[in-house]
Design an enzyme around this catalytic site. Sequence first.
Site, PDB file in Angstrom:
ATOM      1  N   LYS A  93       0.842  -1.201   0.000  1.00 12.31           N
ATOM      2  CA  LYS A  93       0.000   0.000   0.000  1.00 12.31           C
ATOM      3  C   LYS A  93       0.878   1.252   0.000  1.00 12.31           C
ATOM      4  O   LYS A  93       1.914   1.287   0.666  1.00 12.31           O
ATOM      5  CB  LYS A  93      -0.915  -0.043   1.225  1.00 12.31           C
ATOM      6  CG  LYS A  93      -1.952   1.059   1.304  1.00 12.31           C
ATOM      7  CD  LYS A  93      -2.876   0.796   2.492  1.00 12.31           C
ATOM      8  CE  LYS A  93      -3.812   1.924   2.779  1.00 12.31           C
ATOM      9  NZ  LYS A  93      -4.688   1.646   3.945  1.00 12.31           N
ATOM     10  N   SER A 168      -9.270   2.312   3.568  1.00  8.78           N
ATOM     11  CA  SER A 168      -8.388   3.033   2.666  1.00  8.78           C
ATOM     12  C   SER A 168      -7.543   2.095   1.809  1.00  8.78           C
ATOM     13  O   SER A 168      -6.822   2.555   0.920  1.00  8.78           O
ATOM     14  CB  SER A 168      -7.469   3.966   3.462  1.00  8.78           C
ATOM     15  OG  SER A 168      -6.611   3.252   4.322  1.00  8.78           O
ATOM     16  N   SER A 192      -9.678   0.114   7.730  1.00 15.01           N
ATOM     17  CA  SER A 192      -9.178   0.157   6.361  1.00 15.01           C
ATOM     18  C   SER A 192      -8.669  -1.161   5.804  1.00 15.01           C
ATOM     19  O   SER A 192      -8.327  -1.232   4.620  1.00 15.01           O
ATOM     20  CB  SER A 192      -8.078   1.216   6.244  1.00 15.01           C
ATOM     21  OG  SER A 192      -8.604   2.489   6.513  1.00 15.01           O
TER      22      SER A 192
END
Length: 479
Positions: A93, A168, A192
């Site tokens: 990420k 997220s 997330s």
Amino acid sequence: MTDERIGEGSAGQAGERVHAFTDDALGTHDAVALAALVRDGEVNPRELVAAAAARAARIDGALAPVAYASYDRPRISRAGVGGPLWGVPTYLKDNVDLRGLPTAMGSEAFRARPARRNAPFADQLLASGLAVLGKTRLPEFGLNASTEFAAAPPVRNPWRPSHSAGASSGGAAALVAAGVVPIAHANDGGGSIRIPAACCGLVGLKPTRGRLVGNAQGGKLPIDLVTDGVLTRTVRDTAAFFAAAELHHRNPKLPPLGLVEGPPARPLRIGLVVDSPIAKTDEPTRRVVEETAARLEAMGHRVEPATLPFGEEFSRDFLSYWGYIAWVIALTGPVLLDPSFRTGRLDGLTTGLRRRFRTEFRRTPGVLRRLRRAEEVYAGIFRDHDVILSPVLAHTVPPIGHLSPNVAFEELIERLLRYVAFTPVNNVTGGPGLALPAGAEPGGLPVGVHLSAAHGQERVLLELGFALEADRPWRRIED
């Protein structure tokens, strides 16, 4: 297998699934199966990387999940050679440093430069044997529950591209659900890992705070909300990753996890929570949670109604702390991120949260005091229950635009609070939470259920996940 529904650079046909599963080296295997093929010499890591790169090219135009790609130079670690997941391709990420690639954190507020060194978690992930092919997109600083942007294209849901992939870790979820890779890094500061898992039909474990090496961003805050993990399509992949991560680093303050490989050996006391104290759950989500409760009862577990002792005051305090994080980002961005950082380039959500905090900053000491006390309250829940079963989210996956940072701030906050009504408790308290793809709404979009346990009890959650997956295997997007 090939599928004529694969996206070719457009997501305009909202009802069509977008995936990249095909008859190549990756096939439909999960990470555990691919690692076994590598160990047996039936496939080599270069073939897996090439297949993943080709798959990414097929869906990137439709779903837009990739922030940075490094297919010609995948990142591997000497420490990971021969590791449990050796040779399996993945992504990191884009809020964790990986040497040689920028860390933009989903923001246009600064110019991201290549990182000089790996973050500690990147080293832990690489030590498992995974090969990192690039970085995935996230909303600005991970503050939103949908991976959408003020001006750039959103990340779209492979099950229905007109809808959100969650956040997220939305980019990671889209890649795993679409079949580009079987496992991808995610992290969780308010849901997330678990939110995109629920949106995209995946398995997502937010571990106990401290289970993995510390997250660089979360560790600088008064209350560390952020934990790293992965998104996968099978419970055994999630279990395999955490077992591998423990070989690199084990927190002696927590019970050892080891490799979880099957269902629980004893009946469990499961508390059922259908509605959050701050939001009523919609009917499709309620149905999936209640069906899951009935399945667990049929397995011999005792399921009884329970309540969560975290109401509107907790929600207001979490919102205040959320604003504090946005304020810190804006204050320290030019020093900690890049001199090019400009607050005027922040999106509407980050700007609104920052401004809101500035109007109520005097509440901060009380907010921190109450949020810190929540850990003890959470621990008390598990004197009478082994596990709490709830929804991941209070309603089904929203369409793109519903949670856009361009929505008027007060309206956006109300929408977020009504949607993300369950997951922040585990971040504030540090308790583990597992999202499982237990069902679907009538139109076919995934619906997730959430299992919570006492601190250090990830094993119990994974065992229940194995039981539910064996009882009714998760739906497959390629079917």
